[in-house]
Scaffold this motif. Structure first.
Motif, mmCIF file in Angstrom:
data_model
loop_
_atom_site.group_PDB
_atom_site.id
_atom_site.type_symbol
_atom_site.label_atom_id
_atom_site.label_comp_id
_atom_site.label_asym_id
_atom_site.label_seq_id
_atom_site.Cartn_x
_atom_site.Cartn_y
_atom_site.Cartn_z
ATOM 1 N N PRO A 26 42.040 5.956 40.904
ATOM 2 C CA PRO A 26 43.632 5.577 41.749
ATOM 3 C C PRO A 26 44.631 6.156 40.676
ATOM 4 C CG PRO A 26 42.509 3.626 40.649
ATOM 5 C CD PRO A 26 41.685 4.773 40.388
ATOM 6 N N GLN A 27 45.740 6.526 41.143
ATOM 7 C CA GLN A 27 46.767 6.886 40.089
ATOM 8 C C GLN A 27 47.232 5.641 39.361
ATOM 9 O OE1 GLN A 27 51.626 7.025 41.125
ATOM 10 N NE2 GLN A 27 50.170 7.848 42.761
ATOM 11 N N LYS A 28 47.150 4.382 39.899
ATOM 12 C CA LYS A 28 47.499 3.243 39.085
ATOM 13 C C LYS A 28 46.904 2.239 39.802
ATOM 14 C CE LYS A 28 51.900 0.816 37.557
ATOM 15 N NZ LYS A 28 53.534 1.041 37.923
ATOM 16 N N VAL A 29 46.811 1.012 38.861
ATOM 17 C CA VAL A 29 46.031 -0.330 39.292
ATOM 18 C C VAL A 29 47.062 -1.400 38.907
ATOM 19 C CG1 VAL A 29 44.174 -1.993 39.086
ATOM 20 C CG2 VAL A 29 43.614 0.460 39.036
ATOM 21 N N VAL A 30 47.473 -2.142 39.842
ATOM 22 C CA VAL A 30 48.491 -3.212 39.802
ATOM 23 C C VAL A 30 47.922 -4.565 40.058
ATOM 24 C CG1 VAL A 30 50.747 -4.309 40.189
ATOM 25 C CG2 VAL A 30 50.393 -1.682 40.013
ATOM 26 N N VAL A 31 47.806 -5.453 39.395
ATOM 27 C CA VAL A 31 47.178 -6.636 39.587
ATOM 28 C C VAL A 31 48.556 -7.670 39.852
ATOM 29 C CG1 VAL A 31 46.081 -8.982 38.876
ATOM 30 C CG2 VAL A 31 45.192 -6.676 38.295
ATOM 31 N N ALA A 32 48.554 -8.293 41.150
ATOM 32 C CA ALA A 32 49.679 -9.350 41.390
ATOM 33 C C ALA A 32 48.996 -10.405 42.076
ATOM 34 C CB ALA A 32 50.308 -8.481 42.468
ATOM 35 N N VAL A 33 49.272 -11.617 41.421
ATOM 36 C CA VAL A 33 48.906 -12.996 41.877
ATOM 37 C C VAL A 33 50.110 -13.929 41.820
ATOM 38 C CG1 VAL A 33 46.424 -12.704 41.111
ATOM 39 C CG2 VAL A 33 48.240 -13.329 39.356
ATOM 40 N N PRO A 34 50.071 -14.954 42.547
ATOM 41 C CA PRO A 34 51.304 -15.922 42.247
ATOM 42 C C PRO A 34 51.078 -16.865 41.134
ATOM 43 C CG PRO A 34 49.996 -15.941 44.502
ATOM 44 C CD PRO A 34 49.348 -15.251 43.751
ATOM 45 N N THR A 35 49.887 -17.102 40.662
ATOM 46 C CA THR A 35 49.702 -17.976 39.748
ATOM 47 C C THR A 35 48.488 -17.588 38.805
ATOM 48 O OG1 THR A 35 49.595 -20.535 38.973
ATOM 49 C CG2 THR A 35 48.492 -19.758 40.837
ATOM 50 N N GLY A 36 48.337 -18.047 37.496
ATOM 51 C CA GLY A 36 47.234 -17.700 36.630
ATOM 52 C C GLY A 36 47.356 -18.356 35.074
ATOM 53 N N SER A 37 46.213 -18.476 34.744
ATOM 54 C CA SER A 37 46.084 -19.033 33.382
ATOM 55 C C SER A 37 46.766 -17.926 32.570
ATOM 56 C CB SER A 37 44.784 -19.384 33.049
ATOM 57 O OG SER A 37 43.889 -18.415 33.109
ATOM 58 N N ALA A 38 47.272 -18.648 31.350
ATOM 59 C CA ALA A 38 47.700 -17.584 30.428
ATOM 60 C C ALA A 38 46.594 -16.909 29.886
ATOM 61 C CB ALA A 38 48.192 -18.241 29.124
ATOM 62 N N GLU A 39 45.398 -17.049 29.684
ATOM 63 C CA GLU A 39 44.281 -16.549 29.014
ATOM 64 C C GLU A 39 43.924 -15.250 30.142
ATOM 65 O OE1 GLU A 39 39.691 -16.887 27.485
ATOM 66 O OE2 GLU A 39 40.584 -18.594 28.732
ATOM 67 N N ALA A 40 43.806 -15.759 31.270
ATOM 68 C CA ALA A 40 43.355 -14.801 32.386
ATOM 69 C C ALA A 40 44.290 -13.621 32.452
ATOM 70 C CB ALA A 40 43.062 -15.369 33.892
ATOM 71 N N CYS A 41 45.547 -13.883 32.477
ATOM 72 C CA CYS A 41 46.713 -12.883 32.619
ATOM 73 C C CYS A 41 46.607 -11.923 31.320
ATOM 74 C CB CYS A 41 48.173 -13.563 32.969
ATOM 75 S SG CYS A 41 48.219 -14.413 34.462
ATOM 76 N N HIS A 42 46.537 -12.452 30.390
ATOM 77 C CA HIS A 42 46.452 -11.702 29.055
ATOM 78 C C HIS A 42 45.122 -10.669 29.053
ATOM 79 C CE1 HIS A 42 46.637 -10.756 24.653
ATOM 80 N NE2 HIS A 42 45.225 -10.926 24.703
ATOM 81 N N ILE A 43 43.930 -11.235 29.645
ATOM 82 C CA ILE A 43 42.733 -10.366 29.651
ATOM 83 C C ILE A 43 43.101 -9.285 30.705
ATOM 84 C CG2 ILE A 43 40.490 -10.409 30.813
ATOM 85 C CD1 ILE A 43 40.076 -13.313 29.464
ATOM 86 N N LEU A 44 43.456 -9.432 31.736
ATOM 87 C CA LEU A 44 43.978 -8.621 32.786
ATOM 88 C C LEU A 44 44.759 -7.376 32.128
ATOM 89 C CD1 LEU A 44 42.354 -7.964 35.540
ATOM 90 C CD2 LEU A 44 42.283 -10.457 34.603
ATOM 91 N N ASN A 45 45.742 -7.884 31.481
ATOM 92 C CA ASN A 45 46.715 -6.747 31.075
ATOM 93 C C ASN A 45 46.018 -5.752 30.022
ATOM 94 O OD1 ASN A 45 49.553 -7.171 31.377
ATOM 95 N ND2 ASN A 45 49.452 -9.335 30.183
ATOM 96 N N ALA A 46 44.980 -5.992 29.636
ATOM 97 C CA ALA A 46 44.099 -4.870 28.781
ATOM 98 C C ALA A 46 43.322 -4.236 29.841
ATOM 99 C CB ALA A 46 43.137 -5.551 27.708
ATOM 100 N N GLU A 47 43.100 -4.418 30.961
ATOM 101 C CA GLU A 47 42.342 -3.580 31.995
ATOM 102 C C GLU A 47 43.106 -2.972 33.048
ATOM 103 O OE1 GLU A 47 39.222 -3.638 31.644
ATOM 104 O OE2 GLU A 47 38.616 -5.353 30.548
#
Length: 218
Positions: A153-174
């Motif tokens: 893909p050109q870009k991958v965006v993860v979008a969720v209404p709510t999330g744990s701080a740890e999970a959101c941090h992990i996804l920032n690296a991916e």
């Protein structure tokens, strides 16, 4: 103060408001993670004027504690394993293989049911917005991101209404971009942030996909 959503429709509308930069762009594709992510993704796709499809991912739950994610599998043979969780729960390689085989069968069943005769969406060169109803461990979404990346893909965006701080941090690296609308200090679980968190049915997923396809055809 943490946000509490009425239901997945309400969450999707609030999430869509923060994704305005992708509205009416020809190269945007919204992918919902079944089942609970699809009603959220439907509202996002409607707001953005983008096509909606599903991306199949299955959590590998610990034997006897299915909500505890040991990892996840996704379309395309991608498998993400949390080795720390595996050791913590004392799950053997054989037990993990049995869980993975069962979830693979369910993934294939849903792929056939939701897609029918429809071709898989063309992801190459697209801005792909992956949507779920929330992130607890992030294992399921991480598997989805890795599987989508294989398709260039050109870009991958993860979008969720709510999330744990740890999970959101992990996804920032991916992912290339992560939008966690609300990150409560004491997360607890995804359902805690919805007034109505009733399970999404296969019928509801099919209905939303059909409505989205009719909109794009029109």
């Amino acid at each position: 103060m943490a946000m509490v959503f009425d239901d997945r429709t309400d969450a999707g509308r609030k999430l869509a408001e923060r994704l305005g930069e992708y509205r009416n762009k020809q190269d945007v594709l919204v992918l919902g993670l079944p089942r609970g992510g699809v009603p959220v993704a439907y509202e996002v796709a409607e707001h953005l004027g983008a096509p909606l499809d599903v991306f199949l991912v299955r959590k590998l739950g610990a034997p006897g504690n299915e909500e505890f994610a040991l990892g996840a599998i996704a379309t395309g043979g991608v498998r993400v394993i949390n080795n720390y969780a595996l050791r913590q729960m004392g799950v053997s390689t054989e037990a993990l293989a049995a869980v993975a085989a069962r979830e693979q069968r369910e993934l294939e069943r849903r792929e056939s049911l939701y897609r029918g005769d429809e071709a898989e969406p063309d992801i190459a060169g697209k801005v792909v917005i992956l949507v779920d109803d929330g992130l607890a461990t992030g294992a399921t979404m991480r598997a989805a991101v890795l599987a989508v990346k294989v398709k260039k893909p050109q870009k991958v965006v993860v979008a969720v209404p709510t999330g744990s701080a740890e999970a959101c941090h992990i996804l920032n690296a991916e992912a290339d971009e992560v939008l966690c609308l609300d990150v409560p200090t004491h997360f607890g679980g995804v359902g805690a942030w919805y007034r109505d968190f009733a399970q999404t049915s296969d019928e509801e997923v099919l209905d939303l996909l059909n409505r989205a396809r009719q909109r794009m055809a029109a």
